[in-house]
Write an enzyme that holds these catalytic residues in place. Structure first.
Site, PDB file in Angstrom:
ATOM      1  N   CYS A  66     -34.655 -82.680  47.165  1.00 62.24           N
ATOM      2  CA  CYS A  66     -36.104 -81.224  47.562  1.00 62.24           C
ATOM      3  C   CYS A  66     -36.326 -81.606  49.085  1.00 62.24           C
ATOM      4  CB  CYS A  66     -37.247 -81.810  46.496  1.00 62.24           C
ATOM      5  SG  CYS A  66     -38.829 -81.009  47.010  1.00 62.24           S
ATOM      6  N   CYS A 117     -42.592 -83.408  41.041  1.00 67.61           N
ATOM      7  CA  CYS A 117     -44.186 -82.095  41.017  1.00 67.61           C
ATOM      8  C   CYS A 117     -44.076 -83.209  38.794  1.00 67.61           C
ATOM      9  CB  CYS A 117     -43.794 -80.670  40.283  1.00 67.61           C
ATOM     10  SG  CYS A 117     -45.478 -80.338  39.349  1.00 67.61           S
TER      11      CYS A 117
END
Length: 382
Positions: free
Chosen positions: A115, A210
């Site tokens: 990420c 998340c």
């Protein structure tokens, strides 16, 4: 104020106010980073990267309303520009897909590292970041200048240091990154947040990316890979002692969730072709450990450790270089050596390492565990 990042700005500003973008998450760390920049006289623009985790069928929903509310309050407090950048599709295509495919192949993925590399400092740079001189974040890391080159360096808080999650970024990315928290511990950050009355001063830290924080990991894997019952075999005896629902639900070094009695049991190996999990029993079985790690490719951030013209780490161009090492997010560094060998790299540890798993990243530091040189994906270990 961290002299390193402030001096870096001044050295490149040429007397003009620098354009700084801050990746604000809604957490206390990035909020304090904004405060420190403003306190130092800068006027950064704030960006919230919205990634979400819904697939096309709406299976997962990772609400960001509270995060965005925190960033909105932060922008109002300091009268700063604020934008939401939706990178959901890119996150799914580049990070979630990587995670699913890695697990499908029996590897241990590192989505946080991907990420950072592909989304926060990749797509964001392509979309918005290229318009700015610097990108600042609330990571616990720092940059230092050595012989005119910028290196990624560790933070003083060993528990919070996040250089291992940043070790896949490249030199272009590190050259424009700012880490205002680089000289602070977590407690100091909390203290600053309380003193300046930030809205999230007492907000709990987020737990990982998340989808790992919002839903059960095994539910997520089952959704995309399903179930495939297989045998659990005792490594030392070859006896079948149980069953599992698919090798992709288990990682090397795993202790909990095996459903076996008479333990503790640890996953020490996976035979993905035959869908078999091999386990060892005991509180510290030797089969958990190894001293050799094979890496096919090393991605060095600032300079190749084996470059004889390099400025740090290996000034004499030696074939074997002493380093310190991490293969997972822990406060401890492991003393080791790295050498080019057989078209790849062999890392040899001074002490046995627990749970070496293909797909993990070996993150390489100097012998003082200060400079992070880069990382490479582990092919195997023993």
């Amino acid at each position: 104020m961290n002299a390193t990042w402030s001096e870096l700005i001044q050295s490149k500003s040429n007397g003009n106010p620098p354009k700084i973008a801050v990746l604000a998450s809604g957490g206390v760390d990035s909020s304090v980073a904004v405060h420190l920049l403003v306190e130092a006289g800068f006027r950064p623009d704030l960006f919230y990267i919205k990634i979400g985790m819904e697939d096309e069928e709406g299976f997962i929903d990772c609400p960001a309303e509270e995060d965005m509310e925190m960033v909105t309050l932060l922008a109002r407090k300091y009268d700063l520009s604020y934008q939401v950048i939706d990178l959901h599709k890119e996150y799914w295509d580049r990070v979630v897909s990587y995670t699913i495919e890695s697990v499908r192949k029996g590897l241990t993925p590192n989505p946080d590292m991907m990420c950072n590399k592909l989304i926060k400092f990749g797509v964001f740079e392509e979309r918005v970041g290229h318009l700015y001189d610097y990108i600042a974040t609330g990571h616990y890391a720092s940059t230092v200048r050595v012989n005119g080159k910028t290196f990624l360096a560790t933070a003083p808080d060993p528990i919070k240091d996040q250089t291992d999650f940043l070790a896949q970024i490249n030199f272009k990315q590190i050259s424009k990154l700012l880490f205002p928290l680089g000289d602070l511990t977590k407690q100091q950050v909390r203290t600053v947040a309380q003193e300046v009355k930030l809205a999230n001063a007492h907000r709990k830290d987020s737990q990982g990316i998340c989808f790992l924080g919002k839903i059960n990991y095994n539910d997520f894997i089952e959704r995309y890979l399903g179930k495939k019952p297989g045998r659990i075999i005792e490594y030392e005896t070859g006896k079948t002692i149980g069953t599992h629902q698919g090798f992709w639900f288990h990682t090397i070094g795993q202790r909990k969730g095996l459903g076996l009695s008479g333990g503790p049991w640890f996953v020490v190996k996976k035979d993905c072709k035959r869908n078999i999990i091999l386990v060892s029993r005991g509180y510290d079985p030797l089969t958990q450990y190894g001293t050799e790690i094979w890496v096919e490719k090393m991605d060095f951030i600032t300079e190749d450790l084996f470059d004889p013209n390099g400025s740090v780490g290996n000034p004499k161009g030696a074939d074997i270089v002493p380093i310190t090492l991490k293969i997972r997010h822990t406060p401890e560094f492991i003393r080791a050596t790295i050498e080019r060998k057989g078209g790849g790299f062999l890392i040899s540890s001074e002490t046995p390492i627990q749970g070496i798993a293909p797909g993990q990243y070996a993150v390489v530091y100097d012998t003082n565990s200060r400079l992070c040189f880069g990382s490479g994906m582990i092919i195997n270990g023993k």
